[in-house]
Scaffold this motif. Structure first.
Motif: not given
Length: 380
Positions: A163-190
């Motif tokens: 899938s070409d995905l990997a997860l790494i981890k750093i020793n740091k807390t209090g970070l701002k996590a990204a918000r993920f959208g919904k698959p159905e909102d992937i619409i051509t032209g947006k």
């Protein structure tokens, strides 16, 4: 700042914002805004459709405010050149540069001093960062550089090259996590933005804007990709493709380059990201089911044209569940559990639903006969 303001009179407010309980319990019409169906109540009254103002305004990236003293609702809609800076400001703290020294390989010879970099997205406040597998797979020492310029050594937790995905981890807390959208909102032209670290770490958190040019692309990937004309340059790999709500819709992974080629970038859609992450957390890897066969696509599927010919089985492995179930070389797979499959990407997308040891019903064409065969899936 250019702002569009609309004033809605008290009569409309009373119709749109009050509870719909008095209008009856029958199912209302579907409400679709810019191609997206809203999960909100809408009512048909006297030949007119009424829906909550806030639901519609939020879907358009606007804000609705109620002033009870004036009996007025104010809807404020920002133009793209007002929204984009706010999105970039909101998302940038969740985007990191990923840098590391490379192992001895042909890949390392492409980089000065065997140092390479890419981009990552913070997905948990405790330091979990999502990136591309191809960014980190050859790195011996990984460092994540936050938006403020601070760097932290990172540990490679999980990697999935398919899938070409990997997860790494750093020793740091209090970070701002990204918000993920919904698959159905992937619409051509947006409209979408690509944020990352192109060319150099000094350019980290650079942004480019474009649109979703296409969906369900099967270009050099086992899974479907998002196509975008937002500029994706070397170093952007692993960064987010976000919509104007600041939601991650995909992870930037590749582009076509060459003389006369422009605006052909590709991102891993959020649906595939969610699938891979769920397997990382449950199993420590992606547990892919397998039929134990080799498929051959027809000529149309090979060149990316629509096909309805199914997948021809060229080889059946001797120790596979397919062999035990009686599949043969030359059989044509038409569907898996009644879902049509006409390309390798179709097949891989359908396999996301299953685990090893699950049983599926295959519709097989063998010469002039149509067969339904139960097969127990093995692990890829």
């Amino acid at each position: 700042m250019r702002i569009k303001v609309f004033i809605i009179t008290v009569i409309a407010v009373m119709l749109l914002l009050t509870s719909f309980s008095s209008f009856g319990s029958t199912a209302g019409p579907k409400l679709v805004v810019n191609g997206t169906q809203l999960s909100t109540d809408a009512k048909l009254i006297g030949g007119r459709v009424y829906a909550p103002v806030r639901a519609i305004s939020q879907s358009l990236g606007a804000d609705a405010a109620w002033d009870s003293s004036k009996n007025t609702v104010t809807v404020t809609s920002l133009k793209n050149d007002d929204i984009v800076p706010e999105v970039l400001k909101s998302v940038s703290p969740s985007v990191v540069g990923v840098i590391g020294s490379l192992k001895d390989s042909d890949y390392s010879s492409k980089f000065k001093d065997s140092i390479a970099h890419g981009t990552g997205v913070i997905i948990k406040s405790d330091g979990e960062i999502l990136t591309n597998a191809h960014v980190v797979k050859d790195m011996e020492r990984i460092v994540a550089v936050l938006a403020d310029g601070s760097g932290y050594e990172a540990e490679l937790k999980y990697i999935d090259e398919d899938s070409d995905l990997a997860l790494i981890k750093i020793n740091k807390t209090g970070l701002k996590a990204a918000r993920f959208g919904k698959p159905e909102d992937i619409i051509t032209g947006k409209t979408v933005m690509a944020i990352g670290t192109p060319v150099s770490l000094s350019l980290r958190n650079s942004a480019s804007i474009g649109i979703i040019s296409g969906i369900n692309r099967g270009i050099e990937s086992d899974y479907r990709l998002i196509q975008t004309d937002a500029a994706i340059n070397p170093g952007n790999s692993g960064g987010p493709l976000v919509n104007l709500k600041g939601e991650v819709m995909g992870i930037n992974s590749s582009k076509f380059s060459g003389t006369g080629i422009e605006g052909l970038g590709f991102s891993i859609p959020v649906g595939t990201v969610n699938y891979v992450l769920s397997h990382f957390y449950k199993y420590g890897k992606v547990k892919r089911p397998d039929l134990g066969v080799v498929f051959e696509e027809d000529w149309a599927a090979k060149i990316g044209l629509p096909s309805n010919s199914g997948l021809t089985i060229s080889t059946v492995n001797d120790d596979s569940g397919s062999k035990k179930a009686g599949l043969q070389d030359g059989d044509v797979l038409l569907s898996v559990n009644s879902v049509r499959v006409n390309s390798n990407v179709d097949y891989n997308e359908e396999m996301k639903k299953y685990l090893p040891d699950n049983t599926v019903i295959l519709k097989i064409k063998r010469k002039d006969a149509i067969l339904n065969i139960n097969v127990v899936l093995s692990e890829k």
